[in-house]
Design a protein around this motif. Structure first.
Motif, PDB file in Angstrom:
ATOM      1  N   SER A 187       0.817  -1.217   0.000  1.00  0.00           N
ATOM      2  CA  SER A 187       0.000   0.000   0.000  1.00  0.00           C
ATOM      3  C   SER A 187       0.849   1.265   0.000  1.00  0.00           C
ATOM      4  O   SER A 187       0.395   2.326  -0.399  1.00  0.00           O
ATOM      5  CB  SER A 187      -0.961   0.005   1.189  1.00  0.00           C
ATOM      6  N   ARG A 188       2.082   1.146   0.428  1.00  0.00           N
ATOM      7  CA  ARG A 188       2.990   2.295   0.433  1.00  0.00           C
ATOM      8  C   ARG A 188       3.939   2.287  -0.764  1.00  0.00           C
ATOM      9  O   ARG A 188       4.861   3.076  -0.848  1.00  0.00           O
ATOM     10  CB  ARG A 188       3.768   2.329   1.742  1.00  0.00           C
ATOM     11  N   GLY A 189       3.715   1.342  -1.684  1.00  0.00           N
ATOM     12  CA  GLY A 189       4.459   1.326  -2.937  1.00  0.00           C
ATOM     13  C   GLY A 189       5.834   0.689  -2.887  1.00  0.00           C
ATOM     14  O   GLY A 189       6.635   0.891  -3.790  1.00  0.00           O
ATOM     15  N   TYR A 190       6.123  -0.092  -1.860  1.00  0.00           N
ATOM     16  CA  TYR A 190       7.413  -0.771  -1.782  1.00  0.00           C
ATOM     17  C   TYR A 190       7.339  -2.101  -2.511  1.00  0.00           C
ATOM     18  O   TYR A 190       6.404  -2.867  -2.315  1.00  0.00           O
ATOM     19  CB  TYR A 190       7.836  -1.006  -0.330  1.00  0.00           C
ATOM     20  N   ASN A 191       8.312  -2.356  -3.356  1.00  0.00           N
ATOM     21  CA  ASN A 191       8.347  -3.609  -4.102  1.00  0.00           C
ATOM     22  C   ASN A 191       9.293  -4.581  -3.411  1.00  0.00           C
ATOM     23  O   ASN A 191      10.465  -4.267  -3.198  1.00  0.00           O
ATOM     24  CB  ASN A 191       8.811  -3.366  -5.543  1.00  0.00           C
ATOM     25  N   LEU A 192       8.792  -5.748  -3.054  1.00  0.00           N
ATOM     26  CA  LEU A 192       9.625  -6.785  -2.453  1.00  0.00           C
ATOM     27  C   LEU A 192      10.217  -7.625  -3.577  1.00  0.00           C
ATOM     28  O   LEU A 192       9.489  -8.232  -4.340  1.00  0.00           O
ATOM     29  CB  LEU A 192       8.791  -7.672  -1.529  1.00  0.00           C
ATOM     30  N   GLU A 193      11.528  -7.646  -3.682  1.00  0.00           N
ATOM     31  CA  GLU A 193      12.195  -8.473  -4.682  1.00  0.00           C
ATOM     32  C   GLU A 193      12.170  -9.939  -4.270  1.00  0.00           C
ATOM     33  O   GLU A 193      12.202 -10.823  -5.112  1.00  0.00           O
ATOM     34  CB  GLU A 193      13.639  -8.006  -4.869  1.00  0.00           C
ATOM     35  N   SER A 194      12.113 -10.175  -2.964  1.00  0.00           N
ATOM     36  CA  SER A 194      12.099 -11.534  -2.445  1.00  0.00           C
ATOM     37  C   SER A 194      11.453 -11.514  -1.068  1.00  0.00           C
ATOM     38  O   SER A 194      11.578 -10.544  -0.329  1.00  0.00           O
ATOM     39  CB  SER A 194      13.537 -12.062  -2.339  1.00  0.00           C
ATOM     40  N   LEU A 195      10.759 -12.612  -0.743  1.00  0.00           N
ATOM     41  CA  LEU A 195      10.138 -12.755   0.567  1.00  0.00           C
ATOM     42  C   LEU A 195      10.127 -14.231   0.939  1.00  0.00           C
ATOM     43  O   LEU A 195       9.715 -15.073   0.142  1.00  0.00           O
ATOM     44  CB  LEU A 195       8.695 -12.220   0.548  1.00  0.00           C
ATOM     45  N   ALA A 196      10.607 -14.531   2.118  1.00  0.00           N
ATOM     46  CA  ALA A 196      10.539 -15.899   2.644  1.00  0.00           C
ATOM     47  C   ALA A 196      10.101 -15.813   4.099  1.00  0.00           C
ATOM     48  O   ALA A 196      10.520 -14.915   4.835  1.00  0.00           O
ATOM     49  CB  ALA A 196      11.896 -16.591   2.545  1.00  0.00           C
ATOM     50  N   VAL A 197       9.237 -16.737   4.498  1.00  0.00           N
ATOM     51  CA  VAL A 197       8.720 -16.745   5.865  1.00  0.00           C
ATOM     52  C   VAL A 197       8.748 -18.174   6.388  1.00  0.00           C
ATOM     53  O   VAL A 197       8.395 -19.109   5.668  1.00  0.00           O
ATOM     54  CB  VAL A 197       7.253 -16.247   5.920  1.00  0.00           C
ATOM     55  N   GLY A 198       9.164 -18.324   7.626  1.00  0.00           N
ATOM     56  CA  GLY A 198       9.141 -19.648   8.238  1.00  0.00           C
ATOM     57  C   GLY A 198       9.247 -19.544   9.743  1.00  0.00           C
ATOM     58  O   GLY A 198       9.738 -18.555  10.293  1.00  0.00           O
ATOM     59  N   GLU A 199       8.758 -20.583  10.400  1.00  0.00           N
ATOM     60  CA  GLU A 199       8.802 -20.664  11.852  1.00  0.00           C
ATOM     61  C   GLU A 199      10.252 -20.698  12.321  1.00  0.00           C
ATOM     62  O   GLU A 199      11.132 -21.233  11.645  1.00  0.00           O
ATOM     63  CB  GLU A 199       8.070 -21.942  12.283  1.00  0.00           C
ATOM     64  N   GLY A 221      16.253  -0.061  -3.130  1.00  0.00           N
ATOM     65  CA  GLY A 221      16.111   1.362  -2.853  1.00  0.00           C
ATOM     66  C   GLY A 221      17.281   1.892  -2.058  1.00  0.00           C
ATOM     67  O   GLY A 221      18.128   1.136  -1.586  1.00  0.00           O
ATOM     68  N   ASP A 222      17.287   3.214  -1.891  1.00  0.00           N
ATOM     69  CA  ASP A 222      18.367   3.841  -1.137  1.00  0.00           C
ATOM     70  C   ASP A 222      18.107   3.725   0.365  1.00  0.00           C
ATOM     71  O   ASP A 222      17.138   3.097   0.797  1.00  0.00           O
ATOM     72  CB  ASP A 222      18.561   5.295  -1.573  1.00  0.00           C
TER      73      ASP A 222
END
Length: 166
Positions: free
Chosen positions: A25-37, A52-53
């Motif tokens: 919603s704030r316009g940030y692009n995630l190039e990669s995302l991983a989630v785990g316990e 980004g900078d």
């Protein structure tokens, strides 16, 4: 510039959609995302790669820290860390190509995890550049399907209390 951000979050329903929704919603692009316990079943670790900078990094960090279910946020790209991607890749494989695929798997420390009559599935993990190099070598053989995890990363030699291990 790419930043690797590690966020420790409460392991509760909806936290992933809340975090990613806020970032989108704030316009940030995630190039990669991983989630785990994590080692604590009540906590999960989210690892993001954001382009980004430093001002973008600071804004992402501030936004993440506002979320109640986020316990800790750390920019690990400025530290000494280990990172890995995991990929499964299905490659067209005629009889004469199977030996070449097995040879390349050995060089890249990959593993053939499935063999079909017309294709081979290879599992490979490592830094992004290693994964990309393997993909480039497989393209001429004919990649029929591919899936990759997001990046996972961990700071080297730091114990749970934040101090350096001896």
């Amino acid at each position: 510039m790419r930043h690797v951000i590690s966020a420790l979050v409460q392991n509760v329903p909806g936290v992933l959609s809340h975090v990613t929704g806020m970032l989108a919603s704030r316009g940030y692009n995630l190039e990669s995302l991983a989630v785990g316990e994590t080692e604590d079943q009540h906590l999960s670790r989210m690892t993001f790669v954001v382009g980004g900078d430093d001002s973008v990094l600071n804004q992402v960090r501030k936004q993440l820290e506002k979320i109640v279910t986020v316990v800790q946020v750390d920019d690990i790209s400025s530290k000494d860390y280990v990172e890995r991607d995991l990929m499964l890749i299905k490659v067209a494989a005629k009889d004469q190509q199977r030996a070449e695929i097995h040879e390349l798997c050995a060089i890249f420390r990959g593993k053939v995890v499935d063999v079909g009559p017309e294709n081979v599935v290879v599992e490979i993990s490592g830094p992004e550049k290693k994964i990309e190099a393997f993909i480039d070598l497989m393209r001429p053989l004919g990649i029929t399907e591919m899936v990759r995890t997001g990046r996972i990363a961990m700071v080297r030699g730091v114990n749970r209390n934040g101090g350096t291990e001896q």
